[in-house]
Write an enzyme that holds these catalytic residues in place. Structure first.
Site, PDB file in Angstrom:
ATOM      1  N   ARG A  13       5.042  -0.133  -3.576  1.00 32.48           N
ATOM      2  CA  ARG A  13       3.709   0.440  -3.389  1.00 32.48           C
ATOM      3  C   ARG A  13       2.658  -0.591  -3.799  1.00 32.48           C
ATOM      4  O   ARG A  13       2.986  -1.669  -4.278  1.00 32.48           O
ATOM      5  CB  ARG A  13       3.546   1.688  -4.267  1.00 32.48           C
ATOM      6  CG  ARG A  13       3.833   1.412  -5.736  1.00 32.48           C
ATOM      7  CD  ARG A  13       3.481   2.558  -6.641  1.00 32.48           C
ATOM      8  NE  ARG A  13       4.015   2.406  -7.978  1.00 32.48           N
ATOM      9  CZ  ARG A  13       3.517   1.635  -8.926  1.00 32.48           C
ATOM     10  NH1 ARG A  13       2.447   0.898  -8.690  1.00 32.48           N
ATOM     11  NH2 ARG A  13       4.073   1.568 -10.123  1.00 32.48           N
TER      12      ARG A  13
ATOM     13  N   ASN B 287       8.599  -2.468  -7.249  1.00 29.50           N
ATOM     14  CA  ASN B 287       7.711  -1.346  -6.982  1.00 29.50           C
ATOM     15  C   ASN B 287       7.312  -1.383  -5.514  1.00 29.50           C
ATOM     16  O   ASN B 287       6.727  -2.361  -5.033  1.00 29.50           O
ATOM     17  CB  ASN B 287       6.461  -1.426  -7.860  1.00 29.50           C
ATOM     18  CG  ASN B 287       6.784  -1.114  -9.308  1.00 29.50           C
ATOM     19  OD1 ASN B 287       7.419  -0.118  -9.612  1.00 29.50           O
ATOM     20  ND2 ASN B 287       6.359  -1.978 -10.209  1.00 29.50           N
TER      21      ASN B 287
ATOM     22  N   ARG C  70      -7.535  -2.508 -18.024  1.00 35.60           N
ATOM     23  CA  ARG C  70      -7.509  -1.095 -17.663  1.00 35.60           C
ATOM     24  C   ARG C  70      -8.321  -0.302 -18.692  1.00 35.60           C
ATOM     25  O   ARG C  70      -7.994  -0.295 -19.884  1.00 35.60           O
ATOM     26  CB  ARG C  70      -6.081  -0.575 -17.628  1.00 35.60           C
ATOM     27  CG  ARG C  70      -5.191  -1.306 -16.651  1.00 35.60           C
ATOM     28  CD  ARG C  70      -3.876  -0.580 -16.465  1.00 35.60           C
ATOM     29  NE  ARG C  70      -2.932  -1.350 -15.667  1.00 35.60           N
ATOM     30  CZ  ARG C  70      -1.796  -0.865 -15.181  1.00 35.60           C
ATOM     31  NH1 ARG C  70      -1.448   0.385 -15.436  1.00 35.60           N
ATOM     32  NH2 ARG C  70      -0.976  -1.630 -14.467  1.00 35.60           N
TER      33      ARG C  70
END
Length: 449
Positions: free
Chosen positions: A291, A289, A337
């Site tokens: 990012r 990924n 989360r």
């Protein structure tokens, strides 16, 4: 030095970047849709500009509007956060063509790592271990069956442009191959406009381990240890921790160096995460990924670094503020989360927040854009916050998480808060004895879902 940075995102990650900018003395520009006019990131930024209607396609994914917002406000750089345009190579190229700075990797690196086959070929050539599987795309069912027989079942068929669990199907036996192959292709086509798939050996009891890397774009790179993200539902992470409870210091040093050397060799710039399946002491590359990850706070907690600040520094051409020798793990960190979802089916639950109270105390961090009276719009991802705790060791972190969950109040909507309170009663969570399939089996046993 940048004077002004535009954040091409919303919610808690936009706030995260705004805070880093403020500490660095940099002005921030928030962009927003009409549905987000009263959002917290709009209130906290130095400037805000509306870039389109509620639909993400017409606002946060509208490249022309974002570039225009930079021109209107005089922003010199764009931080993409995660999601939306953060891994869109076309966007990065357009940003650069307008003499703006993209705070992240180059368009070429995003393009290479965005295609799962190219990423695997590139990373393998750099010495990173990969899962046995097809050398590239698999063009036909006959070829898929041949590869399945060669590497042995079970296998997983993945869309090359896939992500978020879409375009991934498991064939337990040769008899399952036709259905899995055709379904993965169809999902790839409908979700990503690309029906190319590849095949890998399906590991039966792996953990999901990811290595945080960071490069300066000049051939220097470090790793910041690993995160264990094995507790997942439908390939979506819900509970992340660092360091991994089953990873030894020797394993960490070895795989970390491999990953850091790999990104250094391609002159990678900024934050990146190399993700692996880990089984029987072996690491197998899944994807990279390009990012900042949702779960980056747990890494920040144990190393005492600000990854967003570091992204901005290297984008300005400055060197990293730390070396590999400076990075020492301190304690243990866990993130959960918090989603606006109704259990047990995890159905989205937008609506008005009648009361919000964030937990506090030593070692507790709440990244959220909620406030009393805020109405969560139905147009975007259901993530509404991240609760992060840090302790001297894993057991202290778990105890602190349990205490913080008891303090966290989000009234007016349903959330996933009760899920984590339940999970903390499970012996397997306390012992760290779980893999990527554990949570779905637990949910089925607990809720029949």
């Amino acid at each position: 030095m940048f004077d002004k940075i535009l954040i091409a995102n919303r919610g808690e990650i936009a706030l995260r970047v705004i805070r880093a900018c403020r500490e660095m003395g940099i002005k921030s520009v928030a962009v927003h849709s009409t549905a987000d006019s009263d959002a917290m990131h709009v209130r906290m930024a130095d400037e805000a500009i509306c870039i389109g209607p509620a639909s993400g396609t017409e606002s946060y994914l509208n490249i022309a509007s974002i570039i225009a917002a930079c021109e209107v406000t005089g922003a010199q750089a764009i931080h993409p956060g995660y999601g939306f345009l953060s891994e869109n190579a076309k966007f990065v190229q357009i940003v650069e063509d307008h003499d703006l700075t993209f705070i992240g990797p180059t368009a070429d690196h995003i393009r290479i790592m965005g295609d799962k086959i190219t990423a695997k070929e590139t990373i393998s050539a750099l010495g990173v271990p990969c899962v046995p599987g097809s050398a590239g795309g698999v063009p036909s069912l006959a070829e898929a069956k041949r590869i399945g027989a060669e590497i042995g079942y079970p296998v997983i068929i993945k869309a090359t442009a896939g992500g978020g669990g879409k375009g991934m199907k498991v064939a337990q036996t040769a008899a399952d191959m036709e259905s899995a192959f055709q379904t993965a292709r169809a999902e790839g086509k409908s979700n990503f406009g690309n029906d190319e798939v590849y095949i890998e050996k399906y590991l039966t009891t792996p953990r999901h381990i990811e290595i945080q890397v960071f490069g300066d774009g000049k051939g220097n790179a470090v790793h910041l240890g690993e995160r264990d993200c094995s507790l997942q539902r439908r390939h979506q992470k819900v509970f992340e921790e660092a360091p991994g409870p089953t990873i030894t210091a020797e394993e960490r040093a070895k795989i970390g160096k491999i990953c850091a050397d790999a990104v250094a060799n391609i002159n990678y710039i900024g934050a990146g995460t190399i993700e692996f399946l880990y089984e029987n002491g072996e690491f197998y590359f899944i994807e990279m990924n390009t990012r900042l990850q949702v779960e980056h706070p747990v890494t920040e907690s144990i190393f005492g670094v600000d990854l967003v600040r570091e992204q901005i520094r290297v984008a300005e051409g400055l060197p990293m503020s730390f070396t590999q020798d400076d990075l020492e793990i301190n304690g243990h960190s866990i993130e959960v989360r918090i989603n606006a979802e109704r259990l047990p089916n995890f159905a989205p639950c937008p609506g008005m927040i009648t009361h919000f109270h964030a937990p506090g105390g030593l070692g507790v961090r709440m990244d959220s854009a909620l406030y009393d009276g805020y109405s969560i719009p139905p147009y975007y991802d259901s993530l509404i916050g991240k609760l992060i705790v840090h302790g001297r060791d894993r057991q202290e972190a778990l105890s602190r998480l349990n205490r913080a969950l008891g303090e966290l109040i989000v009234d007016g909507i349903d959330t996933t808060i009760p899920l984590f309170s339940q999970l903390l009663q499970e012996d397997d969570i306390h012992s760290g004895n779980y893999n990527i399939h554990w949570l779905e089996k637990w949910l089925e046993a607990t809720y029949g879902a």
